[in-house]
Scaffold this active site. Sequence first.
Site, PDB file in Angstrom:
ATOM      1  N   HIS A  89       0.806  -1.217   0.000  1.00 20.34           N
ATOM      2  CA  HIS A  89       0.000   0.000   0.000  1.00 20.34           C
ATOM      3  C   HIS A  89       0.841   1.268   0.000  1.00 20.34           C
ATOM      4  O   HIS A  89       0.456   2.280  -0.592  1.00 20.34           O
ATOM      5  CB  HIS A  89      -0.948   0.007   1.205  1.00 20.34           C
ATOM      6  CG  HIS A  89      -1.887  -1.153   1.210  1.00 20.34           C
ATOM      7  ND1 HIS A  89      -2.221  -1.843   2.356  1.00 20.34           N
ATOM      8  CD2 HIS A  89      -2.546  -1.764   0.202  1.00 20.34           C
ATOM      9  CE1 HIS A  89      -3.060  -2.820   2.056  1.00 20.34           C
ATOM     10  NE2 HIS A  89      -3.269  -2.799   0.755  1.00 20.34           N
ATOM     11  N   HIS A  90       2.003   1.222   0.688  1.00 22.43           N
ATOM     12  CA  HIS A  90       2.843   2.417   0.782  1.00 22.43           C
ATOM     13  C   HIS A  90       4.292   2.156   0.384  1.00 22.43           C
ATOM     14  O   HIS A  90       5.110   3.069   0.395  1.00 22.43           O
ATOM     15  CB  HIS A  90       2.815   2.975   2.220  1.00 22.43           C
ATOM     16  CG  HIS A  90       1.445   3.328   2.695  1.00 22.43           C
ATOM     17  ND1 HIS A  90       0.677   2.474   3.463  1.00 22.43           N
ATOM     18  CD2 HIS A  90       0.683   4.435   2.491  1.00 22.43           C
ATOM     19  CE1 HIS A  90      -0.490   3.038   3.723  1.00 22.43           C
ATOM     20  NE2 HIS A  90      -0.508   4.227   3.150  1.00 22.43           N
ATOM     21  N   CYS A 158       4.399   1.489   7.959  1.00 17.18           N
ATOM     22  CA  CYS A 158       3.322   2.362   7.477  1.00 17.18           C
ATOM     23  C   CYS A 158       2.405   2.794   8.621  1.00 17.18           C
ATOM     24  O   CYS A 158       1.696   3.803   8.519  1.00 17.18           O
ATOM     25  CB  CYS A 158       2.517   1.683   6.374  1.00 17.18           C
ATOM     26  SG  CYS A 158       1.733   0.140   6.853  1.00 17.18           S
TER      27      CYS A 158
END
Length: 198
Positions: A89-90, A158
């Site tokens: 996701h990051h 994250c």
Amino acid sequence: MSNKNFEEYNIKVTDAMQLRYKSIIEDLGENTERDGLLKTPERAAKAMQFLTQGYEQDAAEILKSAMFKESYNEMVIVKDIELYSLCEHHILPFFGKAHIAYIPNGQIVGLSKIPRIVDVFSRRLQVQERLTEQILNCINETLKPEGVAVVIEASHMCMMMRGVQKQNSTTTTSGFRGAFKNIETRTEFLKLISANLS
């Protein structure tokens, strides 16, 4: 796989990626011509290839390369397997430990191969839930044991560096197949690794 040599990096991919990294660094307002950043785009391109080398590896073949007929049919546990991965996701790291058990069904596997398959699936863009399932399914489908259990406990940058910024939070995921669906067998496994879980 150990650290790649320069010659083993895909030159075409490295060249394309380092141009993108240079552009990103410049977009952040940095000067890519200063001494400290001159080689950063190339280093970052090689680092990303190393951190995602699992896409080029076959975990099932790694297991098959060291499977041996054996009558032992009690629980085999490999615990405290260090893992490092990148959150998809990051693209920030998450890291922790995996604890893996299986009950042989006529075949055992070389113990070093279990950490190797953890590395194969970790060295991809991941989520911890999928990582747990991929390790579990690979052992179950390749070794065909009486049962398999996987527990992963990890810290996610994250959550620590950005967003909620919770420094002490950890995430635990687990999966069980076959004999480990039995509460007594699962409890024995969890008890044996419980000293490792926070």
